[in-house]
Design a protein around this motif. Structure first.
Motif, short mmCIF file in Angstrom:
data_model
loop_
_atom_site.label_atom_id
_atom_site.label_comp_id
_atom_site.label_asym_id
_atom_site.label_seq_id
_atom_site.Cartn_x
_atom_site.Cartn_y
_atom_site.Cartn_z
N SER A 69 -1.42 -1.13 6.89
CA SER A 69 -1.30 -0.04 5.92
C SER A 69 -2.26 -0.19 4.74
N VAL A 70 -2.82 -1.38 4.55
CA VAL A 70 -3.75 -1.62 3.45
C VAL A 70 -5.17 -1.39 3.97
N THR A 71 -5.82 -0.39 3.43
CA THR A 71 -7.20 -0.07 3.80
C THR A 71 -8.08 -0.13 2.56
N LEU A 72 -9.18 -0.83 2.67
CA LEU A 72 -10.10 -0.99 1.55
C LEU A 72 -11.36 -0.17 1.80
N PRO A 73 -11.86 0.54 0.77
CA PRO A 73 -13.04 1.39 0.97
C PRO A 73 -14.29 0.59 1.30
N GLU A 74 -14.43 -0.59 0.70
CA GLU A 74 -15.62 -1.41 0.94
C GLU A 74 -15.32 -2.83 0.53
N LEU A 75 -16.18 -3.72 0.95
CA LEU A 75 -16.09 -5.13 0.57
C LEU A 75 -17.38 -5.54 -0.12
N PRO A 76 -17.31 -6.47 -1.08
CA PRO A 76 -16.10 -7.11 -1.61
C PRO A 76 -15.27 -6.14 -2.46
N ALA A 77 -14.00 -6.49 -2.64
CA ALA A 77 -13.09 -5.64 -3.39
C ALA A 77 -12.08 -6.50 -4.13
N ILE A 78 -11.54 -5.95 -5.21
CA ILE A 78 -10.46 -6.58 -5.97
C ILE A 78 -9.28 -5.62 -5.91
N VAL A 79 -8.15 -6.14 -5.48
CA VAL A 79 -6.96 -5.31 -5.26
C VAL A 79 -5.80 -5.88 -6.08
#
Length: 388
Positions: free
Chosen positions: A149-159
């Motif tokens: 369920s966790v989708t990140l738009p791009e990497l690297p990322a801070i969540v």
């Protein structure tokens, strides 16, 4: 690594912390923590306290290498131990598996995670973690440990994971990373006390921007009474602007969600009436209100102590004023008595002049007949001579 309590022997808050501090030391030692617990009399070692920037008592600091971290949370055993365990460890902890991620997600209300490899963003993240570890935990992980369920738009990322959801940091739309972390470290709905309200003010949260509204509840009205300088009925809804200490009150009691949303919108669009502020006049009024509240609380809790604390100084001042006034009156009477003794008063001077005038008149009356008789004798002698 040392956890040190800088205290003053005469400080009441320091004495209240002493048994809690003893429990903190016992538990950290029994748990095998690398943190050693101590305390220092800042009045006896003022030079050392000044070197560490101690300006109030008690001051709690964790000394780790060349760094000194200030503790600003509630002075309870659990909160202090949590602070010591968090700050004594690495600034950024690794999350190697899904199980560890789920465990930390259940344990912490707010969780910051860096996802990705080496990058300039990771360097910024490490710096911010070293600075703000006193408030929150910071982790690093790979994208595989997150649920689908966790989708990140791009990497690297801070969540940041909180309130049952997650939010990602955008370098272009959000403020600096430090400012973003400092704002997101709070849950969406908080139990608010005076300390939390101060911390919210430090983050710059304000009601002027929709994304910066913080919701919470406060038990009792003692703290908010001193802020708005009046008695707040319970329950009440108040919107506070922590950047300038302005507050907003609804024109009518709020009974449903529609009224609450309408009230919030009126504050956001500037149509709501604002009160208070941080101007000089408001600060003077707030100091006067706090002084009055303190005096009233002393009299309510202990009337005899209140009479002694405030009645004794007033009595001494009254006696001094009476003595000054009485001394001036006695000096005036002494001057008048001296003048009377010297016979220089106006009334006595007039009486003396009248007495002298009467004496001169009596003397003149007595001298008049003798002079006429002498004249008569002198005129008679020549005739007697002629006759002879």
């Amino acid at each position: 690594i040392w956890l040190v309590d800088f205290y003053a022997p005469w400080c009441g808050y320091c004495k209240k912390l002493e048994p809690i501090w003893h429990e903190v030391g016992v538990e950290l030692r029994s748990s095998g923590s690398p943190v050693r617990v101590g305390k220092m009399d800042a009045t006896a070692y003022s030079g050392m306290a000044s070197e560490f920037g101690v300006r109030g008592y008690p001051t709690i600091k964790l000394l780790k290498g060349d760094l000194a971290y200030n503790y600003k949370g509630p002075r309870t055993k659990d909160d202090i131990i949590e602070f010591a365990n968090r700050v004594s460890g690495p600034a950024v902890r690794a999350l190697p598996s899904k199980q560890m991620f789920e465990h930390m997600l259940k344990r912490h209300n707010v969780l910051f995670v860096y996802v990705g490899g080496e990058s300039p963003l990771k360097e910024k993240y490490n710096d911010v973690a070293s600075e703000l570890i006193v408030y929150s935990y910071f982790f690093s992980a790979s994208e595989e440990i997150f649920p689908e369920s966790v989708t990140l738009p791009e990497l690297p990322a801070i969540v940041v994971f909180k309130d049952g959801g997650y939010f990602t940091y955008d370098e272009y739309e959000d403020a600096s990373l430090s400012t973003w972390v400092n704002k997101e470290r709070f849950q969406g709905y908080l139990q608010i006390d005076g300390f939390t309200l101060y911390e919210l003010g430090e983050t710059g949260k304000s009601v002027t921007e929709n994304i910066d509204i913080q919701f919470g509840h406060m038990d009792g009205n003692d703290y908010i009474n001193s802020l708005i300088m009046s008695e707040v009925t319970v329950p009440s809804v108040i919107i506070l602007n922590t950047s300038n200490e302005q507050y907003f009150l609804p024109s009518e009691p709020i009974e449903n969600m529609e009224q609450l949303v309408q009230f919030i919108n009126s504050v956001l669009n500037g149509s709501a009436q604002s009160y208070g502020g941080d101007g000089i006049i408001q600060r003077i009024k707030r100091v006067a209100f706090d002084a009055k509240s303190t005096i009233m609380s002393v009299f309510r809790s202990s009337p005899l102590l209140g009479c002694f604390l405030f009645g004794l100084p007033l009595g001494v001042i009254s006696l001094m004023c009476y003595g000054i006034c009485t001394a001036e009156s006695d000096d005036g009477l002494d001057d008048i008595d001296a003048l009377k003794r010297e016979g220089l008063t106006d009334e006595e001077g007039e009486e003396e002049e009248e007495e002298e005038e009467e004496e001169r008149q009596r003397a003149a009356d007595l001298q008049g007949p003798e002079e006429e008789e002498d004249d008569y004798v002198e005129e008679k002698d020549p005739e007697e001579k002629k006759t002879d």
